[in-house]
Design an enzyme around this catalytic site. Sequence first.
Site, PDB file in Angstrom:
ATOM      1  N   ARG A 149       9.489  21.447  12.745  1.00  0.00           N
ATOM      2  CA  ARG A 149      10.812  21.144  13.305  1.00  0.00           C
ATOM      3  C   ARG A 149      10.987  19.659  13.585  1.00  0.00           C
ATOM      4  O   ARG A 149      12.026  19.239  14.082  1.00  0.00           O
ATOM      5  CB  ARG A 149      10.996  21.939  14.596  1.00  0.00           C
ATOM      6  N   ARG A 192      -5.852  -7.725   7.321  1.00  0.00           N
ATOM      7  CA  ARG A 192      -5.795  -7.049   8.620  1.00  0.00           C
ATOM      8  C   ARG A 192      -6.908  -6.037   8.828  1.00  0.00           C
ATOM      9  O   ARG A 192      -7.076  -5.516   9.939  1.00  0.00           O
ATOM     10  CB  ARG A 192      -4.430  -6.382   8.788  1.00  0.00           C
ATOM     11  N   HIS A 194     -10.524 -13.363   3.079  1.00  0.00           N
ATOM     12  CA  HIS A 194     -10.602 -11.985   3.582  1.00  0.00           C
ATOM     13  C   HIS A 194     -11.190 -11.025   2.566  1.00  0.00           C
ATOM     14  O   HIS A 194     -10.813  -9.862   2.519  1.00  0.00           O
ATOM     15  CB  HIS A 194      -9.233 -11.496   4.038  1.00  0.00           C
ATOM     16  N   PRO A 210       0.731  -1.261   0.000  1.00  0.00           N
ATOM     17  CA  PRO A 210       0.000   0.000   0.000  1.00  0.00           C
ATOM     18  C   PRO A 210       0.763   1.316   0.000  1.00  0.00           C
ATOM     19  O   PRO A 210       0.277   2.260   0.565  1.00  0.00           O
ATOM     20  CB  PRO A 210      -0.792  -0.116   1.283  1.00  0.00           C
ATOM     21  N   GLU A 211       1.913   1.443  -0.604  1.00  0.00           N
ATOM     22  CA  GLU A 211       2.437   2.805  -0.693  1.00  0.00           C
ATOM     23  C   GLU A 211       2.048   3.403  -2.035  1.00  0.00           C
ATOM     24  O   GLU A 211       1.488   2.714  -2.889  1.00  0.00           O
ATOM     25  CB  GLU A 211       3.951   2.825  -0.475  1.00  0.00           C
TER      26      GLU A 211
END
Length: 303
Positions: free
Chosen positions: A178, A136, A114, A25-26
Site C-alpha cells: 500500500r 563516495r 579514488h 549507477p541506475e
Amino acid sequence: MRRPGRSRYTGRTRTGAGVRLRPMPELPEVETVRRMIAGVVVGARVASARAIRRAYVIGSATPRALLADGVIESVRRHGKQLAIVADDGRSLGVHLGMTGGLRVLAPGEPTPGHTHVEWDVETDSGHRRVVMADARRFGGVWTFASFEELRRRRWATLGPDALSIPDDEFADRLGRTRRAVKAALLDQRLLAGVGNIYADESLHAAGVHPGHPSARLSRARARRLGRAIRWTLDRAIAAGGSTVRDYRDPTGVEGAFAAAHAVYGRAGAPCLRCGRRLRSGVISGRTTVWCGSCQRGPDSRRA
DNA sequence: AAATGGACCTGGTGGC
DNA sequence: TGCCACCAGGTCCATT
C-alpha cells in the site's frame, strides 16, 4: 544554461584514449558498464589483481579472491548489481553505489583518483588495466568462490530485474503493497534496477502520480506502468551507450541521455506533454518531480 | 507495514 | 577568492 535544479549529468569525464565509464549507477548505466566491460574482459586472463583500499572489498581480498590467474567467463547483471565470473567459478559482486565506476584505462593512463581495486588483464589486443573507482565509497566489491554463492548472498533478496519482468508479475507485486507507488518502485526487493531518476521518468511516462498508493492502481494502469518502465530503461540504455563514449562539453550540447529526461531535474520547467509547471517534493525520502496535471493520483488537488 | 531520519562519504555548486 | 550550507544516481539501520 542550466535550468534550476538540473542534475549534473556530465559526471566526471575527461578526454583520452581510454574507455571512460562515468559513474552513474541506475540500471541503464550499470547495463552499459556491463556491456563495455564484458567486451574487454570476457575471455581475458587476469594477470594480477590488487585491493588498494582493503575495506572496499568485502570478503577475502587476496589477489586470488579478486580473480588473479583466472579467465573471465562472463559479466552479468541483476538490477543494479554486477557479477564478474571466472571460468573456475570464482566471482566478484560489484555494486557502483552512487559514484562508483569500472574503467578500462588506456595504456599509460594514470590511475584515476579514488581507485580502490585494480586488475591487470591480458586481452586479445594486449594488456589492459581495469580499475574500480568510487569517490563516495557507497559501492563495493564482494568476493565469492562461486557464482552460486554470490547469487545466494547478494542477489537472493532482489526482486525480478526491471528489464525482463512480465507485466502481470509486476502488477501482482505492486498489488501487494500500500506504499506510495514510487516507494514501491525504489524497493529493490520488489523490483530490481529502478532508481530515483527512472522511477520519476517512468511514472510520468505512464501518467501515474508518484504518491498513488501502489495497491490501488488499477490492473491496467499497473501494467501500463510496467511497460513504461521497460520503455524508459530501453531508451536510456540506447542513449546511455552513446553518451558514455561521446564526450559532451559542459557548456554546449546536451547528450542524448540528459535530453531524454521528461521530469527528473526539471522541477519548475514546463511539462513536455501539457506545458504546465512540473512540481517537486519529497516522496520516500527522495526528491521527486512530477506533473500535477498529466499524472493522476489519489489527491490531485494538491498534487 | 511503512514513513522518517540519520549514517555512510566526497565533491560540486551557488549564495554571501 | 573564500567559506559554508546544501545537494547528489544507493543502500542500511534505528526509531516512531
